[in-house]
Design a protein around this motif. Structure first.
Motif, PDB file in Angstrom:
ATOM      1  N   PHE A  28       0.837  -1.206   0.000  1.00 39.57           N
ATOM      2  CA  PHE A  28       0.000   0.000   0.000  1.00 39.57           C
ATOM      3  C   PHE A  28       0.871   1.254   0.000  1.00 39.57           C
ATOM      4  O   PHE A  28       0.513   2.270  -0.595  1.00 39.57           O
ATOM      5  CB  PHE A  28      -0.921  -0.025   1.231  1.00 39.57           C
ATOM      6  CG  PHE A  28      -1.928   1.071   1.275  1.00 39.57           C
ATOM      7  CD1 PHE A  28      -3.082   1.008   0.518  1.00 39.57           C
ATOM      8  CD2 PHE A  28      -1.738   2.164   2.097  1.00 39.57           C
ATOM      9  CE1 PHE A  28      -4.028   2.024   0.569  1.00 39.57           C
ATOM     10  CE2 PHE A  28      -2.672   3.180   2.168  1.00 39.57           C
ATOM     11  CZ  PHE A  28      -3.821   3.110   1.397  1.00 39.57           C
ATOM     12  N   CYS A  29       2.024   1.177   0.673  1.00 39.69           N
ATOM     13  CA  CYS A  29       2.944   2.319   0.779  1.00 39.69           C
ATOM     14  C   CYS A  29       4.063   2.249  -0.256  1.00 39.69           C
ATOM     15  O   CYS A  29       5.018   3.031  -0.194  1.00 39.69           O
ATOM     16  CB  CYS A  29       3.507   2.403   2.196  1.00 39.69           C
ATOM     17  SG  CYS A  29       2.230   2.809   3.409  1.00 39.69           S
ATOM     18  N   PRO A  46       3.548   4.451  11.034  1.00 34.88           N
ATOM     19  CA  PRO A  46       2.583   4.417  12.134  1.00 34.88           C
ATOM     20  C   PRO A  46       2.673   3.108  12.926  1.00 34.88           C
ATOM     21  O   PRO A  46       3.049   2.066  12.389  1.00 34.88           O
ATOM     22  CB  PRO A  46       1.231   4.526  11.424  1.00 34.88           C
ATOM     23  CG  PRO A  46       1.541   5.247  10.152  1.00 34.88           C
ATOM     24  CD  PRO A  46       2.896   4.720   9.750  1.00 34.88           C
ATOM     25  N   ALA A  47       2.313   3.188  14.172  1.00 36.67           N
ATOM     26  CA  ALA A  47       2.310   1.995  15.025  1.00 36.67           C
ATOM     27  C   ALA A  47       1.241   1.020  14.542  1.00 36.67           C
ATOM     28  O   ALA A  47       0.143   1.438  14.163  1.00 36.67           O
ATOM     29  CB  ALA A  47       2.047   2.387  16.470  1.00 36.67           C
ATOM     30  N   TRP A  65      -1.264   9.288   6.791  1.00 35.35           N
ATOM     31  CA  TRP A  65       0.175   9.367   7.035  1.00 35.35           C
ATOM     32  C   TRP A  65       0.900   9.752   5.745  1.00 35.35           C
ATOM     33  O   TRP A  65       1.767  10.628   5.746  1.00 35.35           O
ATOM     34  CB  TRP A  65       0.645   8.012   7.574  1.00 35.35           C
ATOM     35  CG  TRP A  65       2.103   7.873   7.816  1.00 35.35           C
ATOM     36  CD1 TRP A  65       2.850   8.515   8.762  1.00 35.35           C
ATOM     37  CD2 TRP A  65       3.002   7.014   7.117  1.00 35.35           C
ATOM     38  NE1 TRP A  65       4.167   8.097   8.692  1.00 35.35           N
ATOM     39  CE2 TRP A  65       4.276   7.172   7.689  1.00 35.35           C
ATOM     40  CE3 TRP A  65       2.846   6.113   6.072  1.00 35.35           C
ATOM     41  CZ2 TRP A  65       5.394   6.476   7.249  1.00 35.35           C
ATOM     42  CZ3 TRP A  65       3.961   5.409   5.644  1.00 35.35           C
ATOM     43  CH2 TRP A  65       5.209   5.595   6.221  1.00 35.35           C
ATOM     44  N   GLN A  66       0.523   9.151   4.644  1.00 34.30           N
ATOM     45  CA  GLN A  66       1.137   9.487   3.358  1.00 34.30           C
ATOM     46  C   GLN A  66       0.799  10.917   2.952  1.00 34.30           C
ATOM     47  O   GLN A  66       1.661  11.649   2.468  1.00 34.30           O
ATOM     48  CB  GLN A  66       0.690   8.506   2.277  1.00 34.30           C
ATOM     49  CG  GLN A  66       1.283   7.131   2.465  1.00 34.30           C
ATOM     50  CD  GLN A  66       0.740   6.122   1.477  1.00 34.30           C
ATOM     51  OE1 GLN A  66      -0.385   6.224   0.994  1.00 34.30           O
ATOM     52  NE2 GLN A  66       1.544   5.121   1.166  1.00 34.30           N
ATOM     53  N   PRO A  78       0.724  12.259  17.587  1.00 35.88           N
ATOM     54  CA  PRO A  78      -0.154  13.374  17.968  1.00 35.88           C
ATOM     55  C   PRO A  78      -0.978  13.917  16.797  1.00 35.88           C
ATOM     56  O   PRO A  78      -2.124  14.321  16.972  1.00 35.88           O
ATOM     57  CB  PRO A  78       0.815  14.440  18.481  1.00 35.88           C
ATOM     58  CG  PRO A  78       2.057  13.695  18.848  1.00 35.88           C
ATOM     59  CD  PRO A  78       2.120  12.524  17.914  1.00 35.88           C
ATOM     60  N   THR A  79      -0.391  13.905  15.603  1.00 36.81           N
ATOM     61  CA  THR A  79      -1.130  14.375  14.422  1.00 36.81           C
ATOM     62  C   THR A  79      -2.328  13.473  14.157  1.00 36.81           C
ATOM     63  O   THR A  79      -3.446  13.949  13.926  1.00 36.81           O
ATOM     64  CB  THR A  79      -0.204  14.406  13.182  1.00 36.81           C
ATOM     65  OG1 THR A  79       0.911  15.244  13.460  1.00 36.81           O
ATOM     66  CG2 THR A  79      -0.938  14.901  11.947  1.00 36.81           C
ATOM     67  N   TRP A  80      -2.109  12.168  14.213  1.00 33.52           N
ATOM     68  CA  TRP A  80      -3.192  11.206  13.974  1.00 33.52           C
ATOM     69  C   TRP A  80      -4.262  11.337  15.052  1.00 33.52           C
ATOM     70  O   TRP A  80      -5.453  11.283  14.753  1.00 33.52           O
ATOM     71  CB  TRP A  80      -2.623   9.798  13.908  1.00 33.52           C
ATOM     72  CG  TRP A  80      -3.647   8.719  13.681  1.00 33.52           C
ATOM     73  CD1 TRP A  80      -3.862   7.640  14.477  1.00 33.52           C
ATOM     74  CD2 TRP A  80      -4.573   8.609  12.597  1.00 33.52           C
ATOM     75  NE1 TRP A  80      -4.860   6.855  13.960  1.00 33.52           N
ATOM     76  CE2 TRP A  80      -5.325   7.430  12.807  1.00 33.52           C
ATOM     77  CE3 TRP A  80      -4.837   9.391  11.477  1.00 33.52           C
ATOM     78  CZ2 TRP A  80      -6.328   7.009  11.928  1.00 33.52           C
ATOM     79  CZ3 TRP A  80      -5.848   8.975  10.608  1.00 33.52           C
ATOM     80  CH2 TRP A  80      -6.570   7.803  10.840  1.00 33.52           C
TER      81      TRP A  80
END
Length: 86
Positions: A28-29, A46-47, A65-66, A78-80
């Motif tokens: 996917f990434c 990401p975790a 994230w991407q 923190p952003t998520w």
């Protein structure tokens, strides 16, 4: 001509809907599984979500994230959390 006959073991079971196992998360990434594993070990993605003994990643989280430039896990967490809180 010698060839590399080593193959990677398949992920043990499919992930629940909306979650990607490591091979699918890597794909996917747009990276290989070994790169994905290095990123995971180094806190660069990401975790994962842990379900029993399995790990998976949220497709929605990887998308965001991407979109945010693939920051390291410490920056991304923190952003998520803010994005999820809406």
């Amino acid at each position: 001509v010698p060839t590399d006959t080593a193959t990677e073991a398949p992920d043990p079971a499919p992930a629940p809907p909306g979650l990607l196992r490591r091979r699918d998360a890597a794909r996917f990434c747009s990276v290989g599984v070994s790169t994905w594993d290095r990123w995971t070990a180094g806190g660069l993605n990401p975790a994962p979500v842990k379900i029993g003994g399995a790990v998976a990643w949220s497709r929605d989280e990887l998308t965001e994230w991407q979109r945010h430039g693939c920051p390291d896990r410490k920056t991304w967490g923190p952003t998520w959390a803010k994005l999820r809180a809406g």
